[in-house]
Scaffold this motif. Structure first.
Motif, PDB file in Angstrom:
ATOM      1  N   MET A 371      -5.883   0.840  -4.327  1.00  0.00           N
ATOM      2  CA  MET A 371      -4.846   0.744  -5.366  1.00  0.00           C
ATOM      3  C   MET A 371      -3.582   1.486  -4.906  1.00  0.00           C
ATOM      4  O   MET A 371      -2.472   1.046  -5.192  1.00  0.00           O
ATOM      5  CB  MET A 371      -5.341   1.335  -6.694  1.00  0.00           C
ATOM      6  CG  MET A 371      -6.488   0.553  -7.331  1.00  0.00           C
ATOM      7  SD  MET A 371      -6.244  -1.234  -7.424  1.00  0.00           S
ATOM      8  CE  MET A 371      -5.051  -1.334  -8.724  1.00  0.00           C
ATOM      9  N   GLY A 372      -3.753   2.586  -4.180  1.00  0.00           N
ATOM     10  CA  GLY A 372      -2.595   3.326  -3.662  1.00  0.00           C
ATOM     11  C   GLY A 372      -1.803   2.503  -2.661  1.00  0.00           C
ATOM     12  O   GLY A 372      -0.569   2.456  -2.725  1.00  0.00           O
ATOM     13  N   THR A 373      -2.513   1.812  -1.760  1.00  0.00           N
ATOM     14  CA  THR A 373      -1.811   1.027  -0.737  1.00  0.00           C
ATOM     15  C   THR A 373      -1.216  -0.259  -1.317  1.00  0.00           C
ATOM     16  O   THR A 373      -0.369  -0.878  -0.680  1.00  0.00           O
ATOM     17  CB  THR A 373      -2.744   0.656   0.430  1.00  0.00           C
ATOM     18  OG1 THR A 373      -3.914   0.026  -0.097  1.00  0.00           O
ATOM     19  CG2 THR A 373      -3.150   1.868   1.227  1.00  0.00           C
ATOM     20  N   SER A 374      -1.643  -0.654  -2.524  1.00  0.00           N
ATOM     21  CA  SER A 374      -1.072  -1.869  -3.126  1.00  0.00           C
ATOM     22  C   SER A 374       0.414  -1.693  -3.460  1.00  0.00           C
ATOM     23  O   SER A 374       1.125  -2.672  -3.709  1.00  0.00           O
ATOM     24  CB  SER A 374      -1.846  -2.281  -4.390  1.00  0.00           C
ATOM     25  OG  SER A 374      -1.593  -1.379  -5.448  1.00  0.00           O
ATOM     26  N   PHE A 375       0.899  -0.446  -3.452  1.00  0.00           N
ATOM     27  CA  PHE A 375       2.335  -0.199  -3.667  1.00  0.00           C
ATOM     28  C   PHE A 375       3.163  -0.513  -2.423  1.00  0.00           C
ATOM     29  O   PHE A 375       4.373  -0.704  -2.511  1.00  0.00           O
ATOM     30  CB  PHE A 375       2.584   1.274  -4.059  1.00  0.00           C
ATOM     31  CG  PHE A 375       2.317   1.566  -5.500  1.00  0.00           C
ATOM     32  CD1 PHE A 375       2.983   0.863  -6.509  1.00  0.00           C
ATOM     33  CD2 PHE A 375       1.419   2.558  -5.882  1.00  0.00           C
ATOM     34  CE1 PHE A 375       2.748   1.138  -7.848  1.00  0.00           C
ATOM     35  CE2 PHE A 375       1.173   2.828  -7.222  1.00  0.00           C
ATOM     36  CZ  PHE A 375       1.841   2.111  -8.206  1.00  0.00           C
ATOM     37  N   LEU A 376       2.515  -0.550  -1.248  1.00  0.00           N
ATOM     38  CA  LEU A 376       3.265  -0.737   0.003  1.00  0.00           C
ATOM     39  C   LEU A 376       4.030  -2.063   0.059  1.00  0.00           C
ATOM     40  O   LEU A 376       5.205  -2.073   0.443  1.00  0.00           O
ATOM     41  CB  LEU A 376       2.331  -0.599   1.215  1.00  0.00           C
ATOM     42  CG  LEU A 376       1.711   0.794   1.412  1.00  0.00           C
ATOM     43  CD1 LEU A 376       0.764   0.798   2.607  1.00  0.00           C
ATOM     44  CD2 LEU A 376       2.793   1.859   1.600  1.00  0.00           C
ATOM     45  N   PRO A 377       3.413  -3.233  -0.317  1.00  0.00           N
ATOM     46  CA  PRO A 377       4.202  -4.468  -0.291  1.00  0.00           C
ATOM     47  C   PRO A 377       5.325  -4.480  -1.321  1.00  0.00           C
ATOM     48  O   PRO A 377       6.359  -5.115  -1.105  1.00  0.00           O
ATOM     49  CB  PRO A 377       3.172  -5.569  -0.592  1.00  0.00           C
ATOM     50  CG  PRO A 377       2.033  -4.881  -1.232  1.00  0.00           C
ATOM     51  CD  PRO A 377       2.002  -3.494  -0.650  1.00  0.00           C
ATOM     52  N   ILE A 378       5.142  -3.745  -2.430  1.00  0.00           N
ATOM     53  CA  ILE A 378       6.225  -3.657  -3.430  1.00  0.00           C
ATOM     54  C   ILE A 378       7.402  -2.901  -2.817  1.00  0.00           C
ATOM     55  O   ILE A 378       8.562  -3.302  -2.962  1.00  0.00           O
ATOM     56  CB  ILE A 378       5.740  -2.969  -4.731  1.00  0.00           C
ATOM     57  CG1 ILE A 378       4.496  -3.674  -5.282  1.00  0.00           C
ATOM     58  CG2 ILE A 378       6.846  -2.966  -5.783  1.00  0.00           C
ATOM     59  CD1 ILE A 378       3.886  -3.018  -6.521  1.00  0.00           C
ATOM     60  N   ALA A 379       7.094  -1.806  -2.110  1.00  0.00           N
ATOM     61  CA  ALA A 379       8.136  -1.024  -1.440  1.00  0.00           C
ATOM     62  C   ALA A 379       8.876  -1.872  -0.407  1.00  0.00           C
ATOM     63  O   ALA A 379      10.115  -1.934  -0.395  1.00  0.00           O
ATOM     64  CB  ALA A 379       7.519   0.207  -0.779  1.00  0.00           C
ATOM     65  N   ALA A 380       8.123  -2.565   0.450  1.00  0.00           N
ATOM     66  CA  ALA A 380       8.737  -3.411   1.485  1.00  0.00           C
ATOM     67  C   ALA A 380       9.513  -4.562   0.849  1.00  0.00           C
ATOM     68  O   ALA A 380      10.586  -4.950   1.336  1.00  0.00           O
ATOM     69  CB  ALA A 380       7.660  -3.951   2.422  1.00  0.00           C
TER      70      ALA A 380
END
Length: 479
Positions: A371-380
């Protein structure tokens, strides 16, 4: 009776967390939906008069950090305490909103927005963690439903009010965000109870290092990494609602037909939300996305329940692409409103399913990591959206850029834009020298330079996401 009995099981901290989320979203989206306009509109309107490219750099970089930094800030909150970090977040937010309303140059505005986004990054992991901590298996489904509803109520009220306030003064928009955020000091102080966090050994530095090690562990799953990369395209297309849509409407669309339509049925509503000129602002129009979600989310969720998460995502993103097409391809304010509805329906089908899918594919002992890494594509996606809405939007659809091309073509001599000779002055003088009214000039540029072509870029990015998801589903996941 089931629903009522579940509602009774929520404690004060659960409700306090949701109220804090509502006011934080009110403050954030109230300014964020209007921010693109504030950055690029003419200086004589109280805005900054920056270029589309500068707007893209500011919004893209700051928003990227807002979604990337929670990887670190979540670890900090667990060590330092949620309440302390919340108070720190509100202070950074409020000083950030004040600076955004005060600074005028690109460099200082870049700093002010990054500063504000750090406040957001400190806030982001805490409230969703508090909702999770204060719900059980029995109450979590409705609990997160309430949480998502609060996000959208705040996301609707903020821009809706900002659309009215910005007509009077840009300062009022920032004051609104400051007041909404200040309410959270009171709610946190009196109603928010610090959770008991399981204390782990080691320093804060070790916790932050561990957070990055955990990301590395998660990203060893190449299939999951591939899925995240594809979802960057979805978030890039989705974010044009904030980055490009307000600017596009402000530059090209006469919303008086929409105002008159509302006025013929509810005169009081049209006069309350419209401008003295008998139009609807781009920011008020943009707020309808959150309004449609409040009204239709339960219906859409019930409908997409029967589909696999990936299938629902593909269908939702395709619908969202159709919404983007309607929002950017024509000058009819009614069709654009329909486009926002279609966009919102696509968002409702795809966005929650993204979170659900990540939760489902995560191994049982690594759900929090995933769930933490699911923010990475939002950031990119934010970083890429900033680039697309900057130089790319400027060359295809920015009215000033296209007008300068026409002025050069005709050999007309005009002063350079400066603090004394604003964008609006430039457009007015160009129209006068070309023997046109302002509206005639807009129509001329629309017909001859086709700024509506930008819809193909934005909808195309969303369709690419669908195509890659289909390939991923068919050939990478297989059966």
């Amino acid at each position: 009776m089931g629903f009522v009995s579940v509602i009774k099981k929520y404690n004060t901290t659960f409700w306090a967390s949701n109220v804090i989320e509502l006011f934080e979203r009110w403050a954030w989206y109230g300014f964020y939906m209007a921010f693109a306009l504030y950055l690029v509109n003419s200086k004589d309107t109280g805005a900054l008069g920056l270029t589309q490219a500068q707007k893209g750099i500011i919004m893209g970089t700051g928003s990227m950090l807002l979604y990337f930094l929670p990887v670190i800030t979540g670890a900090i909150a667990d060590k330092v305490g949620y309440k302390r970090i919340l108070f720190l977040s509100f202070t950074i937010y409020i000083t950030g909103f004040y600076m955004i309303g005060s600074f005028e140059t690109f460099g200082w505005m870049f700093f002010a927005f990054i500063w504000t986004c750090i406040g957001g990054a400190l806030f982001k992991p805490i409230i969703s963690a508090m909702v999770a901590r204060n719900t059980t298996e029995e109450t979590s489904s409705i609990g997160f439903g309430i949480f998502y509803m609060m996000i959208n109520i705040g996301g609707f009220i903020g821009p809706f009010i900002a659309g009215v306030l910005m007509q009077k003064s840009w300062d009022f928009v920032f004051h609104m965000s400051i007041i909404a955020m200040a309410v959270n000091y009171f709610v946190t102080a009196f109603f928010f109870r610090e959770p008991v966090v399981k204390e782990e050994g080691g320093s804060l530095g070790k916790s932050i290092v561990q957070a990055f090690v955990n990301i590395g562990i998660t990203l060893r799953n190449w299939k999951y990494v591939l899925f995240l990369i594809i979802m960057v395209l979805f978030w890039t297309a989705f974010n044009q609602l904030y980055y490009s849509f307000p600017v596009f409407v402000d530059q090209w669309i006469d919303t008086s037909a929409l105002y008159n339509g509302i006025h013929s049925v509810w005169p009081w509503l049209a006069e309350a939300i419209g401008t003295p000129q008998g139009t609807i602002t781009a920011v008020t129009l943009g707020s309808m996305d959150a309004f449609f979600i409040i009204v239709f989310q339960l219906v859409v969720s019930a409908f997409v329940m029967r589909f696999r998460p990936l299938a629902a995502m593909m269908g939702g993103i395709l619908v969202l692409a159709g919404g983007l097409g309607l929002m950017f391809s024509n000058q009819s304010s009614w069709l654009i409103l329909l486009g926002i509805l279609v966009f919102a329906l696509g968002e409702m089908a795809s966005s929650p399913k993204f979170t659900e899918y990540v939760g489902r594919i995560a191994p049982e002992d690594k759900k929090a990591l995933y769930m933490g890494t699911s923010f990475l594509p939002i950031a990119a996606g934010h970083q890429l959206a900033g680039w697309l809405s900057g130089g790319v939007y400027e060359r295809i659809a920015d009215d000033l850029f296209l007008l300068k091309k026409e002025v050069a073509l005709r050999g007309i001599s005009l002063p350079e834009i400066s603090a004394e000779f604003t964008k609006n002055d430039y457009i007015a003088m160009a129209a006068e020298k070309m023997g046109m009214t302002g509206q005639e000039l807009t129509n001329f540029l629309w017909t001859n330079y086709n700024p509506s072509d930008i819809w193909m870029v934005y909808a195309g990015v969303a369709v690419m996401a669908v195509v890659f998801l289909w390939i991923y589903d068919r050939f990478v996941l297989g059966k």
